[in-house]
Design a protein around this motif. Structure first.
Motif, PDB file in Angstrom:
ATOM      1  N   LYS A  91     -17.667   0.475  16.662  1.00  0.00           N
ATOM      2  CA  LYS A  91     -18.634   1.061  15.735  1.00  0.00           C
ATOM      3  C   LYS A  91     -19.971   0.352  15.897  1.00  0.00           C
ATOM      4  N   LEU A  92     -21.039   1.097  15.668  1.00  0.00           N
ATOM      5  CA  LEU A  92     -22.372   0.503  15.745  1.00  0.00           C
ATOM      6  C   LEU A  92     -22.495  -0.562  14.660  1.00  0.00           C
ATOM      7  N   HIS A  93     -22.770  -1.785  15.087  1.00  0.00           N
ATOM      8  CA  HIS A  93     -22.770  -2.918  14.166  1.00  0.00           C
ATOM      9  C   HIS A  93     -24.189  -3.334  13.785  1.00  0.00           C
ATOM     10  N   ALA A  94     -25.099  -3.307  14.774  1.00  0.00           N
ATOM     11  CA  ALA A  94     -26.458  -3.774  14.490  1.00  0.00           C
ATOM     12  C   ALA A  94     -27.438  -3.179  15.490  1.00  0.00           C
ATOM     13  N   ILE A  95     -28.681  -3.028  15.026  1.00  0.00           N
ATOM     14  CA  ILE A  95     -29.782  -2.668  15.924  1.00  0.00           C
ATOM     15  C   ILE A  95     -30.755  -3.835  15.884  1.00  0.00           C
ATOM     16  N   MET A  96     -30.905  -4.512  17.005  1.00  0.00           N
ATOM     17  CA  MET A  96     -31.795  -5.678  17.061  1.00  0.00           C
ATOM     18  C   MET A  96     -33.136  -5.224  17.616  1.00  0.00           C
ATOM     19  N   SER A  97     -34.171  -5.330  16.795  1.00  0.00           N
ATOM     20  CA  SER A  97     -35.461  -4.797  17.220  1.00  0.00           C
ATOM     21  C   SER A  97     -36.558  -5.784  16.886  1.00  0.00           C
ATOM     22  N   GLU A  98     -37.066  -6.427  17.926  1.00  0.00           N
ATOM     23  CA  GLU A  98     -38.159  -7.379  17.729  1.00  0.00           C
ATOM     24  C   GLU A  98     -39.168  -7.204  18.861  1.00  0.00           C
ATOM     25  N   HIS A  99     -38.687  -6.675  19.995  1.00  0.00           N
ATOM     26  CA  HIS A  99     -39.569  -6.464  21.151  1.00  0.00           C
ATOM     27  C   HIS A  99     -40.510  -5.294  20.888  1.00  0.00           C
ATOM     28  N   LYS A 100     -41.766  -5.459  21.263  1.00  0.00           N
ATOM     29  CA  LYS A 100     -42.752  -4.387  21.065  1.00  0.00           C
ATOM     30  C   LYS A 100     -42.990  -3.591  22.346  1.00  0.00           C
ATOM     31  N   LYS A 101     -42.553  -4.145  23.497  1.00  0.00           N
ATOM     32  CA  LYS A 101     -42.673  -3.436  24.778  1.00  0.00           C
ATOM     33  C   LYS A 101     -41.270  -3.290  25.375  1.00  0.00           C
ATOM     34  N   THR A 102     -41.176  -2.527  26.475  1.00  0.00           N
ATOM     35  CA  THR A 102     -39.873  -2.215  27.084  1.00  0.00           C
ATOM     36  C   THR A 102     -39.024  -3.460  27.326  1.00  0.00           C
ATOM     37  N   ASP A 147     -30.221  -4.828  34.265  1.00  0.00           N
ATOM     38  CA  ASP A 147     -29.272  -5.584  33.429  1.00  0.00           C
ATOM     39  C   ASP A 147     -29.450  -5.239  31.954  1.00  0.00           C
ATOM     40  N   VAL A 148     -29.132  -3.993  31.617  1.00  0.00           N
ATOM     41  CA  VAL A 148     -29.389  -3.567  30.234  1.00  0.00           C
ATOM     42  C   VAL A 148     -28.112  -3.240  29.471  1.00  0.00           C
ATOM     43  N   CYS A 149     -26.959  -3.661  29.991  1.00  0.00           N
ATOM     44  CA  CYS A 149     -25.763  -3.611  29.142  1.00  0.00           C
ATOM     45  C   CYS A 149     -24.961  -4.884  29.380  1.00  0.00           C
ATOM     46  N   ALA A 150     -24.308  -5.359  28.344  1.00  0.00           N
ATOM     47  CA  ALA A 150     -23.555  -6.616  28.419  1.00  0.00           C
ATOM     48  C   ALA A 150     -22.421  -6.546  27.407  1.00  0.00           C
ATOM     49  N   ALA A 151     -21.416  -7.402  27.587  1.00  0.00           N
ATOM     50  CA  ALA A 151     -20.282  -7.395  26.666  1.00  0.00           C
ATOM     51  C   ALA A 151     -19.737  -8.798  26.510  1.00  0.00           C
ATOM     52  N   SER A 152     -19.118  -9.037  25.361  1.00  0.00           N
ATOM     53  CA  SER A 152     -18.495 -10.334  25.121  1.00  0.00           C
ATOM     54  C   SER A 152     -17.431 -10.156  24.059  1.00  0.00           C
ATOM     55  N   GLY A 153     -16.194 -10.509  24.415  1.00  0.00           N
ATOM     56  CA  GLY A 153     -15.107 -10.411  23.433  1.00  0.00           C
ATOM     57  C   GLY A 153     -14.968  -8.987  22.926  1.00  0.00           C
ATOM     58  N   ASP A 154     -15.081  -8.812  21.604  1.00  0.00           N
ATOM     59  CA  ASP A 154     -14.898  -7.468  21.045  1.00  0.00           C
ATOM     60  C   ASP A 154     -16.231  -6.795  20.711  1.00  0.00           C
ATOM     61  N   ARG A 155     -17.292  -7.194  21.433  1.00  0.00           N
ATOM     62  CA  ARG A 155     -18.594  -6.542  21.237  1.00  0.00           C
ATOM     63  C   ARG A 155     -19.160  -6.098  22.581  1.00  0.00           C
ATOM     64  N   PHE A 156     -19.936  -5.026  22.561  1.00  0.00           N
ATOM     65  CA  PHE A 156     -20.769  -4.725  23.731  1.00  0.00           C
ATOM     66  C   PHE A 156     -22.137  -4.289  23.233  1.00  0.00           C
ATOM     67  N   ALA A 157     -23.132  -4.403  24.100  1.00  0.00           N
ATOM     68  CA  ALA A 157     -24.500  -4.071  23.714  1.00  0.00           C
ATOM     69  C   ALA A 157     -25.189  -3.353  24.858  1.00  0.00           C
ATOM     70  N   TYR A 158     -26.129  -2.485  24.495  1.00  0.00           N
ATOM     71  CA  TYR A 158     -26.982  -1.880  25.518  1.00  0.00           C
ATOM     72  C   TYR A 158     -28.403  -1.810  24.982  1.00  0.00           C
ATOM     73  N   CYS A 159     -29.356  -1.677  25.894  1.00  0.00           N
ATOM     74  CA  CYS A 159     -30.769  -1.656  25.496  1.00  0.00           C
ATOM     75  C   CYS A 159     -31.309  -0.234  25.546  1.00  0.00           C
ATOM     76  N   ALA A 160     -31.884   0.220  24.443  1.00  0.00           N
ATOM     77  CA  ALA A 160     -32.777   1.372  24.509  1.00  0.00           C
ATOM     78  C   ALA A 160     -34.114   0.793  24.982  1.00  0.00           C
ATOM     79  N   THR A 161     -35.179   1.544  24.916  1.00  0.00           N
ATOM     80  CA  THR A 161     -36.440   1.002  25.424  1.00  0.00           C
ATOM     81  C   THR A 161     -36.942  -0.156  24.576  1.00  0.00           C
ATOM     82  N   LEU A 162     -36.776  -0.049  23.238  1.00  0.00           N
ATOM     83  CA  LEU A 162     -37.369  -1.063  22.349  1.00  0.00           C
ATOM     84  C   LEU A 162     -36.358  -1.792  21.473  1.00  0.00           C
ATOM     85  N   ALA A 163     -35.103  -1.389  21.517  1.00  0.00           N
ATOM     86  CA  ALA A 163     -34.126  -2.025  20.625  1.00  0.00           C
ATOM     87  C   ALA A 163     -32.812  -2.234  21.352  1.00  0.00           C
ATOM     88  N   ILE A 164     -32.031  -3.186  20.855  1.00  0.00           N
ATOM     89  CA  ILE A 164     -30.714  -3.474  21.441  1.00  0.00           C
ATOM     90  C   ILE A 164     -29.660  -2.997  20.440  1.00  0.00           C
TER      91      ILE A 164
END
Length: 1335
Positions: free
Chosen positions: A74-85, A44-61
């Motif tokens: 367009k790439l809007h944000a990189i969310m990175s807080e996880h230190k492991k996969t 479960d590493v991709c999701a979407a809602s309305g006019d956004r979608f997201a996917y997970c690299a190993t350490l960032a969304i």
């Protein structure tokens, strides 16, 4: 206003100046980002809602958002807080701004996408949250489960907050693959298990555990994991289940029976993922696990309705967007009449026939593939809306530019591949075959050999021939030990060095013959060949030492051992410019600089808080060194004094590799554990040097040398060890280029080559000098393209254009010619044996692409013949009449013959080509296909598109000239839209190229200035000459302001002296210069201005004669500049008290006054005058911002002025109510009408607001430099970073892109807002009287 909470305390203080800290913005600018691919490990590493979608690299969304204007994600944000996969991602069904993620370090995080921040964290979950989902029956609860269970429910807020265990969902006999809540039936949840069974729980019903296993598995121990599981959105009981091998079933969760089993065309096909299509009831899609085949199904049929092969690699996950992107792009600006009249043309909505609706559901599928590729596929149109074909999905350990091509960058990753990227387009060009385990290091073969050597963790080393696409050599001397570094000698292409965990550094020839095995007491992590002596190599070892070996002798002992680090040494790097100097990075967090000739450590660079990995010397500035660390930062060092010049925090994890290319020495690439590659411009570090080039200073101010004789000419093998060392010791001392405090000078090969080439030439040397240095100093992303267009405009012969010219933005006189030949090439080209890189199109795809080009070029007959060859007769027949009716009949006959032979009587709808260019261009523009629109418009201008002239009863049809004029207008419109698209994407240079392509020099220059590409604007403007002169002069003025910040007063004067009528600008420069008496006198003399004493007399004379402007000018240049303040302020106050004043009458005086020296302005005696000056500058700044359409800062300028009026003691003819009235009138009269936003309905401005706004516009007059109207947007503004979240004190919102620090060292605004503010109001938003200088 949020802004006030940040800076209101400044307005309380009248005399705040003491202890002021000047804080610079970051000097290293991010100019490019290669995003990571989607990880293939968890489901479960991709999701979407309305006019956004997201996917997970190993350490960032990675979060992508739809840009409604251009209808693209367009790439809007990189969310990175996880230190492991990261293990799972789930979007909140009740709030589109929230999603949750889990990771392997037992952590669950709730994110707010809009604010790009963490809003809740749950640490130490019992077991890894392998599967995770928002609870549909509760707004603020997230459920998660480890592989063994149980199911935990985390209530995030409220009285019941905390973690509870689901009362039934535990004690499973088989691991959980995934679980899904029912979207309608409260609390109903289904689990899929690795043994192929399901478990279903529902409040009030009996628990059903491990039911509905595929029939073929019953009674066996075989496992067939559930690979996908989704509730039917239209039913309370039906569930769609996919097992990896067994296929897909529709099951009834109540009666526990299988309703339908779906069958595949091939027994080899297996389902990896599936999703319902919300817009088409009963339809769902699946992705195959082996090959990237997307299948479309309907529950009423057991076989697929349609199959599309999208990629060679298999699917990993799928998600259908609930609301497909709407075509919101409009190429008509909002008009005054926001209504539709009864005579307006009505366009009926497109209707689908039953068969079409059945076979092609409208909707967009987010597709993630096993190779990391991510895309958005439009199922209805059968095309990609967006595709990132490849991406690394794990840590990138190394990156290097190709020696003979600064546009190709290779990366080596933990994911077992090496990829080669084109850094202009940020796309992958080649990828290494197969998975090599972990690849720690890579090294290009010297020159144009097109080979890369790679070092792996367990499989030895290899040489990969990128053109042949295969491994051509393997080295296994280290056995199964990890090879941490590989280095191909660039002075002797036959030698390759590797160093390994076995304690050896091995030197071998490329055919495998071992030359040396240098034994170390522990693992060897890094090695580097000297760039000045082909026989010298240095190593970094776990025993904390650096060693230097001399390969030309038979000895296996090091020449030198350097000790000093307190932890293991990782990488070592020789300086390319200073013979005998090398650096080393260590786990002790320091970088040490060693001088081989002095046998000593000459500097220790301390500042990193974790082990140092990346190291890079600049190839032009001998003292500039860059380091990357596990502390997530990149640091820039001046090694002369050990000073850290800048710290960059934009990576979200450990920084491993740093590299630059000698031909583009100030563009750096970095790679990291965050799986991204980032591109950086280092040119802000050498601003004075760049300006020396622009100001046409002598070579001595541009090029230096390090005073070091190149010792590689000596063959040290002739000497004994002692003699060799003594020879190495006899090195002359470095000269001025590396003396502490000396300004930067270029000392590398590229700058010397430019100098030699220029000295050979005659004629206008300045043009060549500006172009060549500009190409060397500018980052990639359009500067080469820009210079090619400048050459075309200046009349250069087409044969001299480079080969890659046709790949960029071409001048429109070449566009049709080049695209026609491209179409012919696509038609005839045969696939080479090895293909041409990644995702090479098939012959069929090439023919289709060629056909599309021919169609856009108006070459309809060629299009028809290609369509016939492809068997797409209906498309050929539908447009054939536009060639001729005779040709159409002939084609019809051929088709009829074929259909009779095949015994088919298909009825095919035709679409006739009507030649309406305007409609076609606007159609392309409405879809955001701006390049296509441009192509068609140009083809029409050249008369290639057949248009039907319709005669009206009143008279003859229009003349061809009128049509031509119409087409030209269309062409300019298409160009403007394309330029604006590039500009909004943070690519000002390419936006400028669009305007140069249609010879619009004024707008081309304006876009460079609005993108703050001032040095490039001056270079290009100087070469283009007269048509670019006004913009060039404006860019020179802004650059002179930049020099004031360095400070470099002499340089600023040199720049201003390049402009005609520069006296007033020179007056401002001299007035603001805070230097000593001698420096000021020298500057006056250089600028041909009277002495300070003479200025005092001239001011008094002018005052007596009533010449206000002259009085202010000379007072500012005198010893008592504060005398100018009351005179100038009274003049302005008197004018704005009258009702008919205009900006042009007061602005010149106010602008001149603002250049009063800061130390005079902040004197206690000037308090009242200072406050009045700040208020007047704030108000006039707001008016100028309205004139220039700087929408984002207009409210802040009005607010700033109001706050000063409210809190400071002043007497100016401005009232807070009046300012508020003006701001409201501006808002009401310029609001952008957005009919789709129900929350803010359009309310027309009132009559009084119209009147206030009309008065305002009368005062403003027109902007003299028309092109520069519109907001500023610098390169990199659109790139998300991982660095500290800065909140703008103007808007209260998070800053995206470059940040500018104000003088208190804490308050921040975006660089774009800072540039616009400084152009209309020279003083800081903090109200301190300090000038703002973000240029």
């Amino acid at each position: 206003m949020a802004w006030m909470t940040y800076i209101s305390h400044w307005f309380e203080q009248d005399d705040w100046y003491e202890g002021l800290q000047r804080v610079n913005m970051s000097q290293v600018r991010q100019v490019g980002l290669l995003a990571a691919g989607c990880q293939p490990w968890n489901r479960d590493v991709c999701a979407a809602s309305g006019d956004r979608f997201a996917y997970c690299a190993t350490l960032a969304i990675y979060v992508y958002q739809l840009d409604h204007h251009y209808n693209e994600f367009k790439l809007h944000a990189i969310m990175s807080e996880h230190k492991k996969t990261i293990t799972a991602l789930s979007w909140c069904p009740h709030n589109p701004d929230l999603f949750a993620s889990g990771s392997a370090d037992n952590l669950v995080i709730i994110w707010n996408v809009a604010e790009q921040k963490v809003i809740a964290k749950l640490d130490n979950t019992k077991g890894t949250p392998a599967s995770l989902s928002w609870c549909w029956n509760a707004g603020d609860a997230v459920a998660f489960a480890s592989h063994r269970g149980p199911l935990f429910i985390w209530t995030i807020s409220g009285p019941d907050s905390g973690v509870t265990v689901h009362k039934d969902a535990h004690s499973f006999l088989s691991d959980i693959c995934m679980f899904r809540w029912h979207t309608q039936k409260k609390g109903k949840v289904a689990f899929g298990h690795t043994d192929g069974s399901l478990s279903i729980f529902q409040p009030g019903n009996k628990s059903q555990k491990h039911v509905l296993r595929p029939d073929s598995l019953e009674g066996t121990d075989e496992e067939d994991p559930v690979s996908a599981l989704e509730w039917d959105p239209l039913s309370t009981d039906y569930l769609l289940v996919a097992n990896l091998h067994h296929g897909i079933r529709l099951v009834d969760s109540e009666s526990l029976c299988c309703i339908t089993t779906f069958s595949f065309p091939s027994a080899a096909a297996s389902v990896q993922c599936l999703a319902w299509v919300p817009s088409a009831p009963g339809m769902f899609i699946t992705g195959d696990s082996q090959v990237g085949v997307l299948r479309i199904w309907n529950v009423s049929r057991t076989t697929p309705v349609d199959n599309f092969k999208l990629k060679k690699t298999g699917f990993h996950c799928l998600h259908v967007l609930n609301s497909p992107p709407r075509k919101k792009f409009s190429n008509q600006s909002p008009t005054k009449n926001h209504y539709t009249s009864s005579t307006s043309e009505a366009v009926p909505p497109p209707t689908l026939t039953q068969n079409q609706a059945f076979s092609l559901p409208p909707g967009h599928a987010v597709c993630c593939f096993l190779d990391g590729g991510v895309g958005l596929y439009d199922m209805g149109a059968k095309k990609w809306d967006f595709l990132r074909d490849l991406g690394h999905v794990e840590t990138i350990f190394d990156c290097k530019f190709k020696p003979d091509n600064p546009n190709l960058l290779a990366t080596a990753s933990f994911d077992g591949t090496i990829k080669v990227w084109d850094i202009n387009t940020l796309t992958a060009v080649y990828t290494s075959p197969g998975n090599e385990g972990v690849i720690y290091s890579l090294s290009w073969a010297p020159g144009d050999l097109n080979c890369i050597a790679g070092a792996t963790s367990r499989n030895g080393a290899f040489i990969w021939d990128i053109k042949k696409g295969k491994m051509v050599q393997r080295f296994n001397e280290h056995g199964k030990n990890g090879i941490f570094c590989i280095a191909w000698s660039h002075k002797d292409s036959k030698r390759i060095a590797t160093c390994s965990g076995d304690g050896y550094c091995i030197i071998r020839t490329i055919d495998g013959k071992i030359l040396h095995k240098y034994r170390h007491p522990a693992a060897v992590f890094g090695c580097d060949w000297s760039q000045n002596n082909k026989d010298m190599i240095a190593t970094g070892c776990e025993d904390k030492n650096v060693r230097v070996y001399y390969v030309a002798t038979s000895s296996d002992q090091p020449l030198k051992v350097f000790s000093g680090h307190t932890e293991k040494v990782f990488h070592v790097r020789w300086s390319p410019l200073r013979e005998g100097t090398l650096c080393s990075g260590s786990d002790d967090g320091s970088v040490r600089i060693w001088d081989y000739t002095q046998d000593a450590c000459i500097n220790i660079l301390s500042g990193h808080t974790a082990p140092v990995r990346g190291l890079m010397w600049n190839t032009e500035i001998p003292y500039l060194l860059i380091s990357g660390s596990w502390d997530y930062t990149i640091k820039v060092w001046d090694t002369r004094e050990g000073i850290c010049l800048d710290t960059v925090c934009d990576h979200g994890a450990d920084v491993y590799g740093l590299t630059c290319h000698p031909r583009r020495p100030f563009t750096m690439a970095s790679c990291s554990r965050d799986s991204t590659v980032r591109l950086w411009s280092l040119t802000p570090l050498i601003t004075p040097l760049q300006i020396n080039i622009l100001a046409d200073r002598s070579w001595e101010d541009i090029i230096g040398n390090t005073g070091v004789e190149t010792l590689h000419v000596l063959d040290l093998s002739k000497y004994g060890l002692i003699s060799a060392l003594s020879l190495l010791g006899c090195v002359p001392s470095p000269d001025s280029a590396i003396e502490p405090g000396a300004p930067p000078l270029l000392c590398g090969k590229v700058s010397r080559d430019i100098k030699q080439e220029i000295e050979k030439l005659s004629g206008n040397l300045r043009v060549k000098k500006l172009r060549w240095f500009s190409e060397c100093l500018s980052p990639p992303g359009g500067s080469d393209n820009l210079w090619n267009l400048v050459a075309v405009i200046k009349g250069q012969d087409d044969s001299l254009l480079p080969q890659n010219y046709c790949k960029g933005i071409m001048h429109l006189k070449h566009l049709i010619k080049f695209r026609t030949s491209e179409a012919q090439e696509l038609t005839t080209v045969k696939m080479s044996k090895f293909g041409g890189g990644i995702g090479v199109p098939t012959k069929e795809e090439r023919l289709k692409e060629a056909a599309q080009i021919h169609l856009r070029l108006g070459q309809v007959q060629r299009y028809c013949e290609l369509m016939v060859e492809l068997g797409e007769w209906d498309k050929a027949l539908s447009v054939a009449p536009s060639v001729s009716v005779k040709y159409w009949k002939k084609l019809m006959q051929r088709r009829a013959d074929q259909l009779i032979q095949e015994d088919k009587d298909d009825v095919i709808p035709y679409c006739i080509a009507i030649g309406d260019v305007k409609k076609l261009v606007h159609f392309f523009m409405s879809r955001g296909q701006l390049k296509e629109a441009l192509l068609v418009a140009q083809a029409a201008c050249e008369g290639n598109v057949q248009t039907f002239h319709v005669s009206t009863p009143k008279g003859p049809s229009f003349s061809d000239d009128i049509y031509k004029e119409d087409f030209n207008e269309l062409l300019q419109e298409a160009c403007r839209e394309l330029a604006e698209w590039y500009f909004q994407d943070g690519r000002a240079v390419l936006a400028s190229c669009c305007h140069l392509a249609v010879d619009n020099i004024e707008l081309a220059m304006a876009y460079l200035i609005r993108g703050n590409e001032l040095e490039l604007a001056v270079c290009v403007g100087t070469v283009l000459g007269e048509p670019a002169a006004p913009a060039t002069h404006y860019a020179l003025e802004l650059l002179a302001r930049k020099c004031m910040m360095i400070p470099a007063w002499d340089l600023a004067a040199d720049l201003l002296l390049l402009t005609p009528d520069s006296e007033l600008q020179l007056v401002k420069l001299c007035a603001f210069c805070p230097g000593g008496t001698e420096e000021i006198s020298h500057l006056h003399e250089k600028c041909k201005l009277p002495t300070v004493e003479e200025c005092m007399q001239l001011a008094e004379t002018a005052h007596a004669d009533g010449k206000i402007f002259e009085t202010i000018k000379y007072y500012l240049l005198s010893q008592e500049p504060e005398k100018a303040l009351p005179i100038g302020i009274d003049f302005i106050k008197e004018h704005i008290s009258s009702s008919d004043w205009t900006l042009d009458t007061i602005y010149p005086v106010l602008d001149l006054l603002s250049y009063i020296r800061t130390e005079k302005l902040v004197l206690h005696t000037c308090t009242e005058a200072r406050n009045e000056l700040l208020i007047l500058c704030g108000y006039v700044g707001a008016l100028l911002a309205i004139r220039r359409q700087y929408q984002s800062i207009i409210p802040a300028l009005y607010e700033y002025t109001s706050q000063l009026l409210k809190r400071r003691k002043v007497s100016v003819p401005l009232k807070i109510e009046h300012l508020s009235e003006e701001l409201d009138a501006w808002r009401a009269c310029t609001q952008i009408v957005n009919p789709s936003s129900e929350d803010s309905p359009y309310t027309p401005p009132s009559d009084s607001q119209r009147l206030v706004y009309a008065t305002l516009l009368k005062r403003l007059k027109e902007e003299p430099l028309r092109g520069i109207v519109g907001p500023d947007y610098v390169t990199g503004s659109n790139l998300p970073s991982h660095s500290d979240i800065h909140i703008s004190c103007l808007t209260g919102l998070k800053i995206q892109g470059p940040v500018f620090f104000l003088e208190d060292g804490k308050s921040t605004i975006s660089l774009n807002d800072a540039l616009m503010w400084a152009k209309v109001n020279p003083f800081s938003p903090l109200g301190t009287g300090i000038r703002l200088n973000p240029f």
